[in-house]
Structure formats: C-alpha cells, structure tokens
Design a protein around this motif. Structure first.
Motif, PDB file in Angstrom:
ATOM      1  N   ASN A 123       0.842  -1.207   0.000  1.00 33.17           N
ATOM      2  CA  ASN A 123       0.000   0.000   0.000  1.00 33.17           C
ATOM      3  C   ASN A 123       0.872   1.251   0.000  1.00 33.17           C
ATOM      4  OD1 ASN A 123      -2.620   1.204   0.091  1.00 33.17           O
ATOM      5  ND2 ASN A 123      -2.262   1.727   2.244  1.00 33.17           N
ATOM      6  N   GLU A 124       1.959   1.190   0.777  1.00 27.42           N
ATOM      7  CA  GLU A 124       2.842   2.361   0.827  1.00 27.42           C
ATOM      8  C   GLU A 124       3.507   2.621  -0.522  1.00 27.42           C
ATOM      9  OE1 GLU A 124       3.753   2.100   5.603  1.00 27.42           O
ATOM     10  OE2 GLU A 124       5.335   1.485   4.189  1.00 27.42           O
ATOM     11  N   SER A 125       3.710   1.540  -1.294  1.00 28.36           N
ATOM     12  CA  SER A 125       4.315   1.747  -2.613  1.00 28.36           C
ATOM     13  C   SER A 125       3.219   1.995  -3.659  1.00 28.36           C
ATOM     14  CB  SER A 125       5.193   0.554  -2.989  1.00 28.36           C
ATOM     15  OG  SER A 125       4.368  -0.574  -3.203  1.00 28.36           O
ATOM     16  N   GLY A 126       1.979   2.215  -3.207  1.00 28.20           N
ATOM     17  CA  GLY A 126       0.903   2.572  -4.143  1.00 28.20           C
ATOM     18  C   GLY A 126       0.307   1.399  -4.895  1.00 28.20           C
ATOM     19  N   LYS A 127       0.565   0.153  -4.432  1.00 30.59           N
ATOM     20  CA  LYS A 127       0.008  -1.009  -5.126  1.00 30.59           C
ATOM     21  C   LYS A 127      -0.707  -1.950  -4.157  1.00 30.59           C
ATOM     22  CE  LYS A 127       3.443  -1.217  -8.807  1.00 30.59           C
ATOM     23  NZ  LYS A 127       4.655  -1.930  -9.250  1.00 30.59           N
ATOM     24  N   PRO A 128      -1.738  -1.459  -3.484  1.00 33.57           N
ATOM     25  CA  PRO A 128      -2.407  -2.297  -2.481  1.00 33.57           C
ATOM     26  C   PRO A 128      -2.991  -3.583  -3.071  1.00 33.57           C
ATOM     27  CG  PRO A 128      -3.721  -0.341  -2.987  1.00 33.57           C
ATOM     28  CD  PRO A 128      -2.380  -0.140  -3.619  1.00 33.57           C
ATOM     29  N   TRP A 129      -3.324  -3.569  -4.362  1.00 32.97           N
ATOM     30  CA  TRP A 129      -3.960  -4.757  -4.970  1.00 32.97           C
ATOM     31  C   TRP A 129      -3.055  -5.971  -4.995  1.00 32.97           C
ATOM     32  CZ3 TRP A 129      -3.217  -0.094  -7.528  1.00 32.97           C
ATOM     33  CH2 TRP A 129      -2.109  -0.038  -8.366  1.00 32.97           C
ATOM     34  N   LEU A 130      -1.713  -5.779  -4.799  1.00 30.82           N
ATOM     35  CA  LEU A 130      -0.812  -6.943  -4.796  1.00 30.82           C
ATOM     36  C   LEU A 130      -1.162  -7.921  -3.679  1.00 30.82           C
ATOM     37  CD1 LEU A 130       2.698  -5.408  -5.577  1.00 30.82           C
ATOM     38  CD2 LEU A 130       1.270  -6.822  -7.064  1.00 30.82           C
ATOM     39  N   TRP A 131      -1.830  -7.430  -2.624  1.00 33.29           N
ATOM     40  CA  TRP A 131      -2.220  -8.318  -1.518  1.00 33.29           C
ATOM     41  C   TRP A 131      -3.008  -9.523  -2.036  1.00 33.29           C
ATOM     42  CZ3 TRP A 131      -6.924 -10.073   0.344  1.00 33.29           C
ATOM     43  CH2 TRP A 131      -6.907 -10.693   1.605  1.00 33.29           C
ATOM     44  N   TRP A 132      -3.893  -9.286  -2.993  1.00 36.63           N
ATOM     45  CA  TRP A 132      -4.730 -10.380  -3.519  1.00 36.63           C
ATOM     46  C   TRP A 132      -3.854 -11.440  -4.188  1.00 36.63           C
ATOM     47  CZ3 TRP A 132      -9.882 -10.661  -2.447  1.00 36.63           C
ATOM     48  CH2 TRP A 132     -10.469  -9.498  -1.919  1.00 36.63           C
ATOM     49  N   ASP A 133      -2.802 -10.987  -4.899  1.00 40.38           N
ATOM     50  CA  ASP A 133      -1.884 -11.947  -5.531  1.00 40.38           C
ATOM     51  C   ASP A 133      -1.124 -12.719  -4.461  1.00 40.38           C
ATOM     52  OD1 ASP A 133      -2.323 -11.311  -8.289  1.00 40.38           O
ATOM     53  OD2 ASP A 133      -1.256  -9.423  -7.952  1.00 40.38           O
ATOM     54  N   TYR A 134      -0.648 -11.976  -3.466  1.00 40.24           N
ATOM     55  CA  TYR A 134       0.156 -12.632  -2.429  1.00 40.24           C
ATOM     56  C   TYR A 134      -0.653 -13.713  -1.724  1.00 40.24           C
ATOM     57  CZ  TYR A 134       2.733 -13.552   1.808  1.00 40.24           C
ATOM     58  OH  TYR A 134       3.375 -14.207   2.829  1.00 40.24           O
ATOM     59  N   VAL A 135      -1.867 -13.383  -1.316  1.00 39.16           N
ATOM     60  CA  VAL A 135      -2.669 -14.313  -0.529  1.00 39.16           C
ATOM     61  C   VAL A 135      -3.064 -15.542  -1.345  1.00 39.16           C
ATOM     62  CG1 VAL A 135      -4.875 -14.549   0.678  1.00 39.16           C
ATOM     63  CG2 VAL A 135      -3.441 -12.569   1.079  1.00 39.16           C
ATOM     64  N   THR A 136      -3.415 -15.348  -2.597  1.00 40.91           N
ATOM     65  CA  THR A 136      -3.784 -16.527  -3.401  1.00 40.91           C
ATOM     66  C   THR A 136      -2.549 -17.371  -3.702  1.00 40.91           C
ATOM     67  OG1 THR A 136      -3.774 -15.061  -5.314  1.00 40.91           O
ATOM     68  CG2 THR A 136      -5.904 -15.702  -4.498  1.00 40.91           C
ATOM     69  N   ASP A 137      -1.429 -16.717  -4.049  1.00 42.75           N
ATOM     70  CA  ASP A 137      -0.209 -17.502  -4.334  1.00 42.75           C
ATOM     71  C   ASP A 137       0.247 -18.253  -3.084  1.00 42.75           C
ATOM     72  OD1 ASP A 137      -0.388 -16.393  -6.770  1.00 42.75           O
ATOM     73  OD2 ASP A 137       1.509 -15.291  -6.716  1.00 42.75           O
ATOM     74  N   PHE A 138       0.175 -17.573  -1.952  1.00 42.57           N
ATOM     75  CA  PHE A 138       0.613 -18.212  -0.707  1.00 42.57           C
ATOM     76  C   PHE A 138      -0.257 -19.436  -0.409  1.00 42.57           C
ATOM     77  CE2 PHE A 138       0.450 -18.738   3.940  1.00 42.57           C
ATOM     78  CZ  PHE A 138       1.810 -18.899   4.201  1.00 42.57           C
ATOM     79  N   ALA A 139      -1.553 -19.318  -0.610  1.00 40.20           N
ATOM     80  CA  ALA A 139      -2.456 -20.441  -0.333  1.00 40.20           C
ATOM     81  C   ALA A 139      -2.136 -21.627  -1.247  1.00 40.20           C
ATOM     82  CB  ALA A 139      -3.907 -20.013  -0.512  1.00 40.20           C
TER      83      ALA A 139
END
Ligand SMILES: *[C@@H]1O[C@H](CO)[C@@H](O)[C@H](O)[C@H]1NC(C)=O
Ligand SMILES: *[C@@H]1O[C@H](CO)[C@@H](O)[C@H](O)[C@H]1NC(C)=O
Ligand SMILES: *[C@@H]1O[C@H](CO)[C@@H](O)[C@H](O)[C@H]1NC(C)=O
Length: 472
Positions: free
Chosen positions: A291-307
């Motif tokens: 979010n601080e780097s202006g890309k909060p949407w990456l969270w969705w990628d991280y969580v799905t990839d991690f799962a």
C-alpha cells in the motif's frame, strides 16, 4: 485442554469485545403492500447465507404451508411446490423457527421453488442474525448452493401474516435491500477479516476459494480507485496469569500479546497458533508495504499464491516459502521483516496492536466475531461469500449513477427473473419510493462470556458465536 482454552477465549471476549463493544444485526426492510390491514414497513434480519439482493428489491406473495411448517423436511415428500405460474408473483415461503438449521429450511424452500424464505421467530425477542452451521455439524454440501435470500421476522409479525392468510387474504411483500448498505459517495471502502490458516475445514476452504474468485474484480476496483480495500486479521491476547502456560507459549507471540488458536486443535502435532499469528502478521505487513508503494492490490496476488504454494498440509507454511512468493511479486522482503519485528521480544507490534483496536465495533459496525467477515462502508456484509453476491453488495455501496461499469456488466446484472425461482430484483435506479431502513443498535453486556462457555471451545475461537448469531 479444550476447556481451558475456551476459558482463555472467553476472558479475551470479555476484556476485548463484549463488555465495551456491541453487536449489530444487519437488516433490510420489508414492506407489506396488501392486505390493507397489514400495510406498513417492518424490519427483518438478513441471514448470513444465501444471496441477499443488496441494492435491489424483490416482490412476492407469501405462502404458509399446511404441512411441514418448519420446513425441516423436503417439500417433495409432502408434494408441495411453490413454483409460481407464468405471470404470477414469486412465492415467499413463511416457515416457523425451530427443529432444524435455518440453512436447511432455506434449502428446502429453494428446492420447492420459493424465491425467498421468511422465518418467523418462535419467541418474542429482538431480531438476531441467522448463521450457517459448521460443516461438521451439518454434513451437507448444500450450504454453498443456497441462492435465495432469507430473512428472520419477529414472532408478532409472523402471527399477523398467518392470521391474514387464514382469513383468505393475499399477503404481498416487497423485500428491500437498497438501504441495507450506506452509499454516500463514489468510492466504496471495504474490509475483509480473514486468516492465513488453511486447516480449519470448510470455512477456510470457502474463504480461499472466494479470494481466488474475487481477486480479478477486486484488483480492477482498486487500481481504478473505485474502492479502498483493507485486509484485517483477528488476534487475541493471553491474560497475564497464563503467559507462562504451555498454551500461551505455543499460541502467542510477543509474550502473550498476540495469539491465535492451534490450527488443527492438536498441540502435539503440526503448526501452532503462533505460526498462524506470524503468517497473518506477514500478510498484514505485506499489505502495508504494498500500500505504501501505491500497489495495495498486490495483496490479492500474495494471498492466493501463498495459499497455493505454501499450504500447511505440504509443510510449506513457512517463512522461506512466504519469502519466495513475496520476491516473485517484486516486493521488498526486508521491509516486511522489519514490519514483523522479533516475535520473541516483549514489545508491542504496531500492526497487530492496530488490528486488535480495529476489531472493536465503531459507529454502525458491530464487533467482528465471525471469520471471515466482510465489512462494506462500515456495515457487516451478510450472505454467502461468493463472488457474484459480494460484487452486488459492493456495487450497492456506490452513490447512485457513480457505479463503475463493472457493476453494470452481465456478471452483476444477470437476469434473475429467470433464475432464483422467479424472484426478480430491481435496480436501485428503479423508481420505487424508498423505504426507511430501521436500524437498531443493540448494546449487549457481557453475554459472550456465557455464550462461549455454553458452546464450549469447539476448536474455533474465531467462529465462537455470539448470542445474536444463531443457527436454528
Ligand atoms: C451444489 O452445487 C454443486 C456445483 O454446482 C454440485 O456439484 C452439488 O451436487 C450441489 N449440491 C447439492 C446438495 O445440490
Ligand atoms: C493505504 O494507502 C492509502 C493512500 O496512501 C492510505 O490513505 C490508507 O490509509 C492506507 N491504508 C492502510 C491500511 O494503511
Ligand atoms: C417516480 O415516482 C414519483 C412519485 O411517485 C412520480 O411522481 C414520478 O412521476 C415517477 N417517475 C417516473 C419516471 O415514473
């Protein structure tokens, strides 16, 4: 062991939640359009399953069956069908509370052709939220297949409807969800209360499934600035007297400050609660850094990839595996490690501290006690966690005429006059006199303590039901 844990959980609830917090029942309004004697707006509580038509309305005629009035049996067995004839109004089945899960009543109603189910309470009390049972109690795969909306109505209102029907009156109702969510402006703020634990059975699976399915839409909304999304994680703290106990040591980090229940409820094997806390913290930190780097949407990628890449069952629920996913998304692992800090240290973690504060209800939102929970424009979403249903709810959160085009696409505006047993929903743009939503905030003191003890700690702290959330 379980009892002790239950106690800890309850202590936590009392300290953190119930005594200072409150629970809010999410409602929609229900307008009786005929007969004359019943014409009025009534309130009803949205069930936490099925698909409430956020932003829409639905019109139907009420049927109270002569047999199977609690709808606990299949209506096929008693040869009743609620399918409306062409040109006829859809049927809203009125069923009595009791004897079986609400979800079973809704499922039987749907299969018999009803477009919605109204459950009449069997005692005089404030409205409560009807919830889905844990899969292990239900032995059913139908839970995710419920698509009709459901509403709990008060005993007295149920009695008035039955009375009118018995006199031969036709009772017509307009269910209205347009004001169930505030829609003040052109940006929707929403929160998803989730968990990185992937071994909690059906709830965890449907949660991961939802994140995977919803990711695409969420990322478009976020990139274009239509929404502001924040993920949240629940933790509880270990009361002082227990900090040195084995349970708190295996389930908590930062000297008992942040805890989660053991994923498989077995302390002797697998991952511990503290592993879950650390992975949850890593996800929260990932969001913060992205979010601080202006890309909060990456969270969705991280969580799905991690799962997918780091499941507990493959023993990959580790920092190494998580770091690989973080690297592959081009995010700075060092910044995330800094944010996590030292889990062994006797210090506060600013991120988890903020999460514990956020968990307590504020304004129109009650305390978050069920996982997963979606909060849209500061109101808890009720209904099943399904891409289409959630999309509809988020779209209902935009001020009229400011909805992004994705909200007007086929995916959201499916022709539900053909599906869902003829229960149409009309867009909020339709010219219908707005009905007032009766919102009531219920301050409830300390009841969660007894609720937890009664329920026991059935392995799921976070799912521990409050009084206002009931299953049957
Ligand atoms: C629920 O839906 C799924 C997918 O459509 C289907 O495979 C399953 O048989 C359904 N379950 C029930 C109980 O109808
Ligand atoms: C994410 O970033 C936006 C914009 O910089 C900020 O307004 C928002 O508060 C941030 N969210 C969190 C949870 O830090
Ligand atoms: C909308 O409803 C209002 C009030 O009932 C009515 O005066 C108006 O003509 C309606 N507009 C349309 C386009 O139907």
């Amino acid at each position: 062991m379980r009892e002790k844990l239950g106690l800890l959980v309850c202590v936590w609830f009392v300290l953190w939640g119930s005594c200072v917090g409150r629970f809010v029942v999410e409602k929609n309004s229900l307008r009786v359009t005929s007969p004359e004697s019943l014409k009025d707006v009534y309130e009803c509580a949205i069930g936490n399953f099925g698909v409430p038509q956020y932003g829409g309305t639905m019109v139907g005629t009420v049927v109270y069956p002569k047999a199977n009035q609690k709808a606990c049996k299949s209506f096929e067995d008693v040869e009743i069908s609620f399918k409306s004839k062409p040109g006829g109004l859809p049927t809203f089945l009125l069923a009595d509370r009791g004897d079986c899960f609400f979800t079973l009543k809704a499922w039987n109603a749907q299969n018999a052709g009803a477009a919605a189910i109204l459950v009449a309470d069997d005692k005089i009390e404030p409205l409560i939220t009807m919830d889905t049972p844990e899969e292990e109690n239900a032995h059913a795969d139908y839970l995710q297949n419920i698509t009709i909306p459901s509403a709990l109505i008060s005993k007295s209102f149920g009695d008035s409807i039955k009375n009118a029907l018995s006199k031969g009156d036709m009772v017509n109702i307009n269910l209205d969800w347009r004001e169930s969510l505030p829609h003040p402006d052109e940006r929707v703020e929403y929160e998803f209360w989730t968990n990185s634990n992937d071994e909690c059975g059906a709830k965890c699976e449907s949660q991961i499934e939802f994140v995977k399915n919803f990711k695409g839409a969420a990322q478009i909304f976020e990139r274009k600035g239509y929404t502001q999304f924040t993920p949240h994680y629940i933790t509880w703290y270990c009361p002082d007297a227990f900090i040195l106990s084995k349970q708190c040591k295996s389930q908590c980090i930062n000297h008992g400050r942040y805890c989660a229940p053991d994923p498989e409820q077995d302390f002797s094997r697998g991952y511990d609660g503290k592993d879950v806390v650390v992975q949850n913290l890593r996800q929260a930190c990932f969001f913060k850094v992205a979010n601080e780097s202006g890309k909060p949407w990456l969270w969705w990628d991280y969580v799905t990839d991690f799962a997918i890449r780091c499941p507990m069952k493959d023993k990959k629920y580790t920092k190494e595996c998580a770091d690989q996913v973080i690297l592959s998304l081009g995010v700075d692992v060092k910044k995330i490690d800094q944010c996590i800090g030292d889990p062994e240290a006797d210090v506060d973690n600013p991120v988890l501290k903020a999460e514990q504060d956020a968990q307590i209800g504020k304004g129109s939102r009650g305390d978050v006690t069920i996982l997963p929970t979606l909060v849209i424009n500061n109101r808890q979403y009720r209904g099943k966690l399904d891409k289409g249903a959630v999309l509809k709810a988020i779209c209902a959160g935009f001020q009229e005429t400011t909805e992004p085009t994705i909200c007007l696409s086929d995916e959201v505006e499916t022709n539900e006059c053909l599906e869902n047993n003829g229960g149409c929903w009309q867009d909020k743009a339709a010219n219908i006199t707005a009905c007032k939503v009766l919102l009531c905030l219920l301050p409830v003191a300390c009841y969660a303590f007894s609720a937890c003890l009664l329920l026991g700690f059935n392995g799921s702290l976070l799912w521990c039901s409050s009084d206002l959330i009931i299953l049957l």
